[in-house]
Design a protein around this motif. Structure first.
Motif, PDB file in Angstrom:
ATOM      1  N   GLN A  84      10.662   0.495  83.756  1.00 31.77           N
ATOM      2  CA  GLN A  84       9.966   1.773  83.914  1.00 31.77           C
ATOM      3  C   GLN A  84       9.654   2.393  82.554  1.00 31.77           C
ATOM      4  O   GLN A  84       8.577   2.972  82.353  1.00 31.77           O
ATOM      5  CB  GLN A  84      10.822   2.729  84.741  1.00 31.77           C
ATOM      6  CG  GLN A  84      10.967   2.336  86.204  1.00 31.77           C
ATOM      7  CD  GLN A  84      11.847   3.299  86.971  1.00 31.77           C
ATOM      8  OE1 GLN A  84      11.547   4.485  87.067  1.00 31.77           O
ATOM      9  NE2 GLN A  84      12.949   2.799  87.499  1.00 31.77           N
ATOM     10  N   SER A  85      10.584   2.269  81.621  1.00 31.98           N
ATOM     11  CA  SER A  85      10.357   2.797  80.272  1.00 31.98           C
ATOM     12  C   SER A  85       9.202   2.069  79.594  1.00 31.98           C
ATOM     13  O   SER A  85       8.346   2.689  78.946  1.00 31.98           O
ATOM     14  CB  SER A  85      11.632   2.653  79.434  1.00 31.98           C
ATOM     15  OG  SER A  85      12.692   3.406  79.992  1.00 31.98           O
ATOM     16  N   LYS A  86       9.166   0.759  79.750  1.00 33.58           N
ATOM     17  CA  LYS A  86       8.089  -0.017  79.142  1.00 33.58           C
ATOM     18  C   LYS A  86       6.746   0.278  79.801  1.00 33.58           C
ATOM     19  O   LYS A  86       5.694   0.244  79.139  1.00 33.58           O
ATOM     20  CB  LYS A  86       8.412  -1.508  79.231  1.00 33.58           C
ATOM     21  CG  LYS A  86       9.555  -1.926  78.321  1.00 33.58           C
ATOM     22  CD  LYS A  86       9.774  -3.424  78.334  1.00 33.58           C
ATOM     23  CE  LYS A  86      10.845  -3.825  77.325  1.00 33.58           C
ATOM     24  NZ  LYS A  86      11.051  -5.291  77.282  1.00 33.58           N
ATOM     25  N   ARG A  91       1.206   2.876  79.182  1.00 33.14           N
ATOM     26  CA  ARG A  91       0.207   3.919  79.430  1.00 33.14           C
ATOM     27  C   ARG A  91      -0.248   4.570  78.136  1.00 33.14           C
ATOM     28  O   ARG A  91      -1.367   5.086  78.045  1.00 33.14           O
ATOM     29  CB  ARG A  91       0.785   4.980  80.370  1.00 33.14           C
ATOM     30  CG  ARG A  91       0.809   4.532  81.827  1.00 33.14           C
ATOM     31  CD  ARG A  91       1.706   5.386  82.684  1.00 33.14           C
ATOM     32  NE  ARG A  91       1.588   6.813  82.409  1.00 33.14           N
ATOM     33  CZ  ARG A  91       2.403   7.733  82.924  1.00 33.14           C
ATOM     34  NH1 ARG A  91       3.399   7.359  83.714  1.00 33.14           N
ATOM     35  NH2 ARG A  91       2.228   9.011  82.646  1.00 33.14           N
ATOM     36  N   LEU A  92       0.624   4.552  77.130  1.00 31.27           N
ATOM     37  CA  LEU A  92       0.285   5.156  75.844  1.00 31.27           C
ATOM     38  C   LEU A  92      -0.441   4.183  74.918  1.00 31.27           C
ATOM     39  O   LEU A  92      -1.008   4.596  73.905  1.00 31.27           O
ATOM     40  CB  LEU A  92       1.559   5.655  75.150  1.00 31.27           C
ATOM     41  CG  LEU A  92       2.349   6.739  75.898  1.00 31.27           C
ATOM     42  CD1 LEU A  92       3.654   7.037  75.170  1.00 31.27           C
ATOM     43  CD2 LEU A  92       1.515   8.011  76.043  1.00 31.27           C
ATOM     44  N   ALA A  93      -0.403   2.902  75.248  1.00 29.07           N
ATOM     45  CA  ALA A  93      -1.074   1.895  74.420  1.00 29.07           C
ATOM     46  C   ALA A  93      -2.568   1.888  74.708  1.00 29.07           C
ATOM     47  O   ALA A  93      -3.006   2.147  75.838  1.00 29.07           O
ATOM     48  CB  ALA A  93      -0.478   0.520  74.691  1.00 29.07           C
ATOM     49  N   GLU A  94      -3.339   1.578  73.706  1.00 31.64           N
ATOM     50  CA  GLU A  94      -4.792   1.553  73.867  1.00 31.64           C
ATOM     51  C   GLU A  94      -5.189   0.427  74.818  1.00 31.64           C
ATOM     52  O   GLU A  94      -4.877  -0.744  74.591  1.00 31.64           O
ATOM     53  CB  GLU A  94      -5.458   1.346  72.508  1.00 31.64           C
ATOM     54  CG  GLU A  94      -6.979   1.428  72.568  1.00 31.64           C
ATOM     55  CD  GLU A  94      -7.613   1.332  71.196  1.00 31.64           C
ATOM     56  OE1 GLU A  94      -8.851   1.263  71.131  1.00 31.64           O
ATOM     57  OE2 GLU A  94      -6.864   1.321  70.195  1.00 31.64           O
ATOM     58  N   GLY A  96      -3.962  -0.192  77.565  1.00 35.61           N
ATOM     59  CA  GLY A  96      -2.803  -0.740  78.281  1.00 35.61           C
ATOM     60  C   GLY A  96      -2.330  -2.066  77.733  1.00 35.61           C
ATOM     61  O   GLY A  96      -1.721  -2.871  78.460  1.00 35.61           O
ATOM     62  N   ASP A  97      -2.586  -2.303  76.443  1.00 37.35           N
ATOM     63  CA  ASP A  97      -2.217  -3.580  75.830  1.00 37.35           C
ATOM     64  C   ASP A  97      -0.698  -3.777  75.836  1.00 37.35           C
ATOM     65  O   ASP A  97       0.060  -2.915  75.377  1.00 37.35           O
ATOM     66  CB  ASP A  97      -2.738  -3.621  74.388  1.00 37.35           C
ATOM     67  CG  ASP A  97      -2.459  -4.952  73.730  1.00 37.35           C
ATOM     68  OD1 ASP A  97      -3.101  -5.945  74.108  1.00 37.35           O
ATOM     69  OD2 ASP A  97      -1.572  -4.994  72.852  1.00 37.35           O
ATOM     70  N   LYS A  98      -0.250  -4.911  76.335  1.00 36.59           N
ATOM     71  CA  LYS A  98       1.185  -5.170  76.465  1.00 36.59           C
ATOM     72  C   LYS A  98       1.874  -5.298  75.110  1.00 36.59           C
ATOM     73  O   LYS A  98       2.983  -4.803  74.911  1.00 36.59           O
ATOM     74  CB  LYS A  98       1.422  -6.443  77.283  1.00 36.59           C
ATOM     75  CG  LYS A  98       1.134  -6.291  78.766  1.00 36.59           C
ATOM     76  CD  LYS A  98       1.518  -7.558  79.514  1.00 36.59           C
ATOM     77  CE  LYS A  98       1.291  -7.403  81.012  1.00 36.59           C
ATOM     78  NZ  LYS A  98       1.677  -8.635  81.754  1.00 36.59           N
ATOM     79  N   LYS A  99       1.222  -5.979  74.173  1.00 41.55           N
ATOM     80  CA  LYS A  99       1.837  -6.173  72.861  1.00 41.55           C
ATOM     81  C   LYS A  99       2.014  -4.841  72.142  1.00 41.55           C
ATOM     82  O   LYS A  99       3.053  -4.579  71.533  1.00 41.55           O
ATOM     83  CB  LYS A  99       0.991  -7.129  72.026  1.00 41.55           C
ATOM     84  CG  LYS A  99       1.009  -8.566  72.528  1.00 41.55           C
ATOM     85  CD  LYS A  99       0.235  -9.485  71.598  1.00 41.55           C
ATOM     86  CE  LYS A  99       0.296 -10.932  72.085  1.00 41.55           C
ATOM     87  NZ  LYS A  99      -0.463 -11.846  71.184  1.00 41.55           N
ATOM     88  N   GLU A 100       0.994  -4.001  72.209  1.00 45.99           N
ATOM     89  CA  GLU A 100       1.115  -2.687  71.582  1.00 45.99           C
ATOM     90  C   GLU A 100       2.170  -1.847  72.295  1.00 45.99           C
ATOM     91  O   GLU A 100       2.910  -1.087  71.658  1.00 45.99           O
ATOM     92  CB  GLU A 100      -0.224  -1.953  71.589  1.00 45.99           C
ATOM     93  CG  GLU A 100      -0.164  -0.626  70.838  1.00 45.99           C
ATOM     94  CD  GLU A 100      -1.481   0.131  70.854  1.00 45.99           C
ATOM     95  OE1 GLU A 100      -1.528   1.232  70.265  1.00 45.99           O
ATOM     96  OE2 GLU A 100      -2.447  -0.364  71.468  1.00 45.99           O
ATOM     97  N   ALA A 101       2.251  -1.992  73.613  1.00 40.99           N
ATOM     98  CA  ALA A 101       3.257  -1.256  74.380  1.00 40.99           C
ATOM     99  C   ALA A 101       4.667  -1.640  73.938  1.00 40.99           C
ATOM    100  O   ALA A 101       5.554  -0.786  73.846  1.00 40.99           O
ATOM    101  CB  ALA A 101       3.075  -1.523  75.869  1.00 40.99           C
ATOM    102  N   ALA A 117       5.247   6.946  68.896  1.00 38.67           N
ATOM    103  CA  ALA A 117       6.680   6.733  69.108  1.00 38.67           C
ATOM    104  C   ALA A 117       7.383   7.983  69.633  1.00 38.67           C
ATOM    105  O   ALA A 117       8.186   7.908  70.569  1.00 38.67           O
ATOM    106  CB  ALA A 117       7.335   6.262  67.811  1.00 38.67           C
ATOM    107  N   GLU A 118       7.086   9.151  69.044  1.00 40.64           N
ATOM    108  CA  GLU A 118       7.765  10.378  69.465  1.00 40.64           C
ATOM    109  C   GLU A 118       7.397  10.760  70.893  1.00 40.64           C
ATOM    110  O   GLU A 118       8.250  11.197  71.669  1.00 40.64           O
ATOM    111  CB  GLU A 118       7.423  11.515  68.505  1.00 40.64           C
ATOM    112  CG  GLU A 118       8.021  11.340  67.118  1.00 40.64           C
ATOM    113  CD  GLU A 118       7.788  12.561  66.237  1.00 40.64           C
ATOM    114  OE1 GLU A 118       7.260  13.567  66.759  1.00 40.64           O
ATOM    115  OE2 GLU A 118       8.133  12.500  65.049  1.00 40.64           O
ATOM    116  N   ILE A 119       6.124  10.602  71.227  1.00 44.30           N
ATOM    117  CA  ILE A 119       5.688  10.911  72.597  1.00 44.30           C
ATOM    118  C   ILE A 119       6.364   9.960  73.584  1.00 44.30           C
ATOM    119  O   ILE A 119       6.820  10.367  74.655  1.00 44.30           O
ATOM    120  CB  ILE A 119       4.151  10.807  72.706  1.00 44.30           C
ATOM    121  CG1 ILE A 119       3.490  11.846  71.794  1.00 44.30           C
ATOM    122  CG2 ILE A 119       3.701  10.979  74.153  1.00 44.30           C
ATOM    123  CD1 ILE A 119       1.979  11.752  71.753  1.00 44.30           C
ATOM    124  N   ALA A 120       6.432   8.689  73.203  1.00 38.80           N
ATOM    125  CA  ALA A 120       7.069   7.701  74.071  1.00 38.80           C
ATOM    126  C   ALA A 120       8.551   8.012  74.243  1.00 38.80           C
ATOM    127  O   ALA A 120       9.099   7.904  75.347  1.00 38.80           O
ATOM    128  CB  ALA A 120       6.884   6.303  73.495  1.00 38.80           C
TER     129      ALA A 120
END
Length: 287
Positions: A84-86, A91-94, A96-101, A117-120
Motif C-alpha cells: 500500500q505504501s508503494k 501515484r506520485l511518480a510521473e 505511474g512509473d514503477k522504477k521512479e516509485a 520524498a517528503e510528500i511520500a
C-alpha cells in the motif's frame, strides 16, 4: 538455579512428555558427625531430593500452532502495508512509473533523494507506523516460538543439522501439528506439499475436482522450500546429499536449474523423513 528438562512420559495419559526437573535440594545431615576410635568418623550422607513434574507436549504443540498462525497473519499484514505504501508512491511518480516509485519509496524512508520524498513520507506515515508495530510484535512471537520449539524432544537433533534451527522446527510443527499423527513420512510429505501423486506427477496447485486430492498449500510448501534453500547454503551432510543428487538429476533433465530444484526437493524430503523418524522414536521410547 534454572530448571532442567528431561524426556519422560505422563503416568496417567501415557503420552510422551517432558520432565521438568527442579534443582537438587541438599538437605542437612540426618545426624551429627560422630567420631569413632582411631580418628575415624561416621556420618550420614547428604540426601538429594529431586522433584519432577510432567509437562504434556500436547499444549506445547497447540500453542506453537496458534502462535505460528498469528505470526503468518501478521507477516501478511506487513507485506500488505508495504504494498500500500508503494502504491501511494506510484501515484506520485510521473506517469505511474514503477522504477521512479521505488526511488520515491526509498527516499521517503531515508535512502536516497527525490523531490517527492517528503510528500511520500507524509502519505505513507500511518502505514509504515502500523507496519513497524506489527513487525515488532511479530518478532516477539518468533522468539516465543523458538522457546516452545526448544521444549520438543527433537529440538537438540534439529539444532545439530546445519541450515536448520528452532524457527524451522516451529514452522513445520505450526503447519503439520504433532508428527506422531502421521503413520509414515509420505503422509507428512503430502501435508507439506512434497507428495508424488498417483499419476506420477508432483503435488501442486491445481483447479477442479483434483484440487481436493492434491490438498496443496503454497504456504506450507514455502516453509519447506525455504528450509531446503538454507540447507543447501549452509553445507554439511545434507548438502553433500544434495550435490550427489544434483549430479544424478543432471543426466535426466534439460537444465541446471531443473536439476537444482529436483535435488533440493530430494533433500527437503530426506530431512522431513529423518525428522519424522526421530519424533516417532522419541514418542515410542517415552510412552
Amino acid at each position: 538455579m534454572d530448571s532442567n528438562f528431561e524426556i519422560g512420559s505422563d503416568a496417567e495419559s501415557g503420552r510422551a512428555a517432558i520432565l521438568l526437573v527442579e534443582p537438587h535440594e541438599v538437605l542437612p545431615p540426618a545426624a551429627p558427625i560422630q567420631f569413632a576410635g582411631d580418628g575415624e568418623c561416621e556420618v550420614d550422607h547428604e540426601r538429594c531430593v529431586t522433584q519432577s513434574t510432567t509437562v504434556d507436549l500436547a499444549p506445547i504443540i497447540a500453542e506453537i500452532r496458534e502462535q505460528w498462525r498469528r505470526r503468518q497473519s501478521w507477516h501478511r499484514a506487513e507485506k500488505s502495508l508495504t504494498l500500500q505504501s508503494k502504491a501511494l508512491c506510484r501515484r506520485l511518480a510521473e506517469g505511474g512509473d514503477k522504477k521512479e516509485a521505488d526511488v520515491i519509496y526509498k527516499a521517503a524512508l531515508g535512502t536516497g533523494e527525490h523531490p517527492m520524498a517528503e510528500i511520500a513520507f507524509a502519505a505513507m506515515f500511518p502505514l509504515t507506523e502500523a507496519r513497524d508495530g506489527v513487525e515488532r510484535h511479530r518478532k516477539l512471537v518468533e522468539k516465543r516460538l523458538a522457546k516452545l520449539a526448544k521444549q520438543l524432544p527433537v529440538a537438540a537433533w534439529v539444532e545439530s543439522v546445519r541450515g536448520v534451527g528452532l524457527a524451522s522446527l516451529a514452522a513445520i510443527v505450526g503447519e503439520a501439528g504433532d508428527l506422531s499423527a502421521y503413520s509414515n513420512p509420505a503422509k507428512l510429505w503430502k501435508r507439506m506439499g512434497l507428495a508424488v501423486m498417483g499419476d506420477g506427477t508432483r503435488q501442486r496447485r491445481i483447479a477442479g475436482v483434483e484440487a481436493l486430492d492434491h490438498g496443496y498449500s503454497p504456504a506450507r510448501r514455502s516453509v519447506v522450500w525455504n528450509l531446503g534453500a538454507c540447507i543447501v547454503k549452509a553445507g554439511g551432510p545434507l548438502k553433500e546429499i544434495y550435490d550427489a543428487r544434483k549430479v544424478y538429476e543432471a543426466d535426466r533433465v534439460e537444465t541446471k536449474m531443473h536439476a537444482h530444484n529436483r535435488a533440493q526437493r530430494y533433500v527437503e524430503k530426506r530431512f522431513l523423513r529423518d525428522l519424522w523418524s526421530r519424533w516417532r522414536r522419541a514418542a515410542k521410547e517415552h510412552l
